[in-house]
Design a protein around this motif. Structure first.
Motif, PDB file in Angstrom:
ATOM      1  N   ASN A  85       0.849  -1.193   0.000  1.00  0.00           N
ATOM      2  CA  ASN A  85       0.000   0.000   0.000  1.00  0.00           C
ATOM      3  C   ASN A  85       0.881   1.239   0.000  1.00  0.00           C
ATOM      4  O   ASN A  85       1.344   1.704   1.039  1.00  0.00           O
ATOM      5  CB  ASN A  85      -0.907  -0.015   1.237  1.00  0.00           C
ATOM      6  CG  ASN A  85      -1.899   1.132   1.243  1.00  0.00           C
ATOM      7  OD1 ASN A  85      -1.794   2.071   0.466  1.00  0.00           O
ATOM      8  ND2 ASN A  85      -2.866   1.066   2.139  1.00  0.00           N
ATOM      9  N   GLU A 178      -7.566   2.203   2.578  1.00  0.00           N
ATOM     10  CA  GLU A 178      -8.141   1.070   3.326  1.00  0.00           C
ATOM     11  C   GLU A 178      -7.906  -0.183   2.495  1.00  0.00           C
ATOM     12  O   GLU A 178      -8.187  -0.210   1.304  1.00  0.00           O
ATOM     13  CB  GLU A 178      -9.640   1.309   3.547  1.00  0.00           C
ATOM     14  CG  GLU A 178     -10.260   0.432   4.611  1.00  0.00           C
ATOM     15  CD  GLU A 178     -10.622  -0.958   4.134  1.00  0.00           C
ATOM     16  OE1 GLU A 178     -10.685  -1.878   4.963  1.00  0.00           O
ATOM     17  OE2 GLU A 178     -10.864  -1.130   2.920  1.00  0.00           O
ATOM     18  N   GLU A 179      -7.390  -1.245   3.124  1.00  0.00           N
ATOM     19  CA  GLU A 179      -6.839  -2.348   2.352  1.00  0.00           C
ATOM     20  C   GLU A 179      -7.845  -3.054   1.452  1.00  0.00           C
ATOM     21  O   GLU A 179      -7.502  -3.458   0.335  1.00  0.00           O
ATOM     22  CB  GLU A 179      -6.127  -3.344   3.259  1.00  0.00           C
ATOM     23  CG  GLU A 179      -6.970  -4.008   4.313  1.00  0.00           C
ATOM     24  CD  GLU A 179      -6.158  -4.975   5.159  1.00  0.00           C
ATOM     25  OE1 GLU A 179      -4.920  -4.824   5.227  1.00  0.00           O
ATOM     26  OE2 GLU A 179      -6.756  -5.894   5.740  1.00  0.00           O
ATOM     27  N   ILE A 212      -1.670  -7.416   2.682  1.00  0.00           N
ATOM     28  CA  ILE A 212      -1.400  -6.024   2.330  1.00  0.00           C
ATOM     29  C   ILE A 212      -0.550  -5.400   3.426  1.00  0.00           C
ATOM     30  O   ILE A 212      -0.905  -5.463   4.597  1.00  0.00           O
ATOM     31  CB  ILE A 212      -2.705  -5.203   2.155  1.00  0.00           C
ATOM     32  CG1 ILE A 212      -3.618  -5.852   1.121  1.00  0.00           C
ATOM     33  CG2 ILE A 212      -2.391  -3.775   1.736  1.00  0.00           C
ATOM     34  CD1 ILE A 212      -4.724  -6.693   1.696  1.00  0.00           C
ATOM     35  N   ASN A 213       0.584  -4.832   3.038  1.00  0.00           N
ATOM     36  CA  ASN A 213       1.463  -4.141   3.982  1.00  0.00           C
ATOM     37  C   ASN A 213       1.794  -2.745   3.473  1.00  0.00           C
ATOM     38  O   ASN A 213       1.740  -2.473   2.272  1.00  0.00           O
ATOM     39  CB  ASN A 213       2.776  -4.899   4.191  1.00  0.00           C
ATOM     40  CG  ASN A 213       2.631  -6.129   5.059  1.00  0.00           C
ATOM     41  OD1 ASN A 213       3.016  -7.222   4.664  1.00  0.00           O
ATOM     42  ND2 ASN A 213       2.090  -5.968   6.246  1.00  0.00           N
ATOM     43  N   ASN A 214       2.197  -1.889   4.398  1.00  0.00           N
ATOM     44  CA  ASN A 214       2.596  -0.527   4.071  1.00  0.00           C
ATOM     45  C   ASN A 214       4.020  -0.478   3.499  1.00  0.00           C
ATOM     46  O   ASN A 214       4.843  -1.350   3.758  1.00  0.00           O
ATOM     47  CB  ASN A 214       2.489   0.330   5.344  1.00  0.00           C
ATOM     48  CG  ASN A 214       3.159   1.669   5.222  1.00  0.00           C
ATOM     49  OD1 ASN A 214       4.282   1.846   5.678  1.00  0.00           O
ATOM     50  ND2 ASN A 214       2.492   2.602   4.587  1.00  0.00           N
TER      51      ASN A 214
END
Length: 435
Positions: A85, A178-179, A212-214
């Motif tokens: 993300n 938002e994922e 999902i990761n930042n």
């Protein structure tokens, strides 16, 4: 106090062309990935090391990264996905774009390692559409270099490991941070959050297991594996391991992105790192983690350290590490109105409390600023915010409610003053120091 800059994500900064493969490899880049390709690190070892490091998501929620990876079902058949993300749409947040600009290979390597650890062979980096000028080309160039160097692709260096990485450019919608809304957008649909459960780890992109990761979270992984979980964890206090990139903006002498150890006292961040409040004025308030976090008065945050636990205990949150500083001449009513306008505009409209409530908040605040407010509006603002919070599919409703709740909690006198004085701000009153 002087801080040793143990750079985790920005370790190539200061080098010529820090974004290139040559510079990254000179600084031990891809060392961890090559160990994976050589069979020296198993998926289980990687996940346990990331867990032990104390790395928590840097995108806002602060969820433990290694624990999140362990949710991916290892025995699931078929395709699994990793998604980064890089939408970075929280107001005040501007560090992920610099990661993409100045050290994109750290993210490429981190995504490759994370995908291997979870059994995913395809990954997407969802990048904010406004980053087309420099961050997107830099990241795509890094991916191209990695492919050409034989670090990505099928059967990489004869290891039997497959990994393909793609870039997807979004259209600039806040909700796609938002994922699950991000996943909808990736699938070509309107970016709206999904009901959960099922969670993405079981039913994500195209209905397949997905994590999902930042950006910052994934870019930290290569250094963690290279220097060890204990080294990373020791950089910060218990429960907040490692470094964070603090994006400091507002009324400070030296705004910017600073990678520093978690747990740095706020007063040191403000005075030693950022040169103090702009123009030598007094500090009034700080939003410590992006506009959706609750505001803290100066007298509260000056006693805080910048980590998850300290800020939570103070009544706010670490969020994205985006520190918004406001001086004594800031009108808190006008700031809240501006924040409310943002969340009204960015609501996807799927949930009634958010779709209708954010509009109510903005319009009531506008009446107050225009000198048409009533005393009853102040109670109604809190009432509407309370009815939005916790009643929506995703956290955008909470993000709209928390600023209203905290601004009115700490600065109710400014709102009352403006209502009673037909829209005049308390900061325009020469006698405000006595108020």
């Amino acid at each position: 106090m002087a801080y040793e800059h143990n750079q985790v994500c920005f370790h190539t900064l200061g080098s010529d062309e820090s974004w290139t493969l040559a510079t990254y490899e000179k600084d031990d880049g891809y060392q961890s990935w090559r160990k994976v390709l050589a069979g020296e690190l198993s998926p289980e070892q990687i996940i346990e090391e990331v867990k032990a490091s104390g790395l928590r998501g840097r995108g806002g929620a602060g969820f433990p990264t290694g624990l999140k990876w362990s949710f991916m079902p290892r025995d699931a058949e078929g395709q699994k996905y990793l998604v980064c993300n890089s939408d970075e749409s929280e107001p005040g947040t501007c560090h992920d774009r610099d990661l993409l600009r100045y050290n994109p290979h750290a993210l490429v390597e981190g995504m490759a390692i994370a995908a291997y650890a979870m059994g995913a062979t395809v990954a997407y980096n969802y990048i904010r559409g406004e980053f087309l000028d420099e961050p997107v080309p830099r990241f795509e160039a890094a991916v191209k270099e990695a492919y050409e160097a034989g670090l990505l692709g099928n059967d990489i260096q004869g290891s039997g490991i497959d990994f393909d990485l793609y870039t997807f450019v979004g259209a600039g919608a806040y909700i796609c941070g938002e994922e699950t809304a991000l996943l909808e957008s990736l699938e070509g649909k309107q970016g709206r959050p999904r009901f959960k459960p099922p969670f993405p780890a079981n039913f994500g992109l195209y209905g397949k297991p997905t994590t999902i990761n930042n950006t910052q979270s994934l870019a930290s992984v290569p250094t963690i594996l290279r220097k060890g979980a204990a080294w990373f964890a020791a950089l910060g206090p218990e429960g907040s391991g490692g470094t964070a990139i603090f994006a400091v903006s507002g009324h400070v002498e030296k705004p910017g992105n600073y990678e520093l150890p978690m747990g740095i006292p706020f007063k040191d961040l403000l005075n030693d790192i950022c040169g103090g409040v702009l123009g030598g004025k007094k500090l009034k308030a700080v939003i410590p983690g992006g506009s959706s976090c609750k505001v803290l008065p100066a007298e509260v945050i000056m006693d805080c350290t910048m980590d998850f636990n300290s800020l939570q205990q103070a009544g706010s949150s670490f969020g994205t590490g985006a520190v918004i500083v406001m001086d004594e001449d800031t009108c808190m009513v006008k700031v809240l109105r501006r924040i409310a306008r943002f969340y009204m505009a960015e609501s996807c409209g799927q949930c009634t409390p958010c779709r209708e409530g954010t509009g109510w908040l903005y319009r009531m605040l506008t009446r107050i600023v225009e000198g048409k407010g009533e005393e009853a509006d102040l109670e109604k603002l809190v009432d509407v915010a309370n009815k939005i919070e916790g009643h929506t599919i995703c956290a955008l409703g909470d993000a709209a409610a928390w600023p209203v709740q905290s601004f009115l909690k700490h600065y109710i006198h400014e709102f009352e003053y403006m209502v009673r004085n037909n829209g005049r701000s308390i900061v325009d009153d020469p006698s405000r120091a006595a108020a």
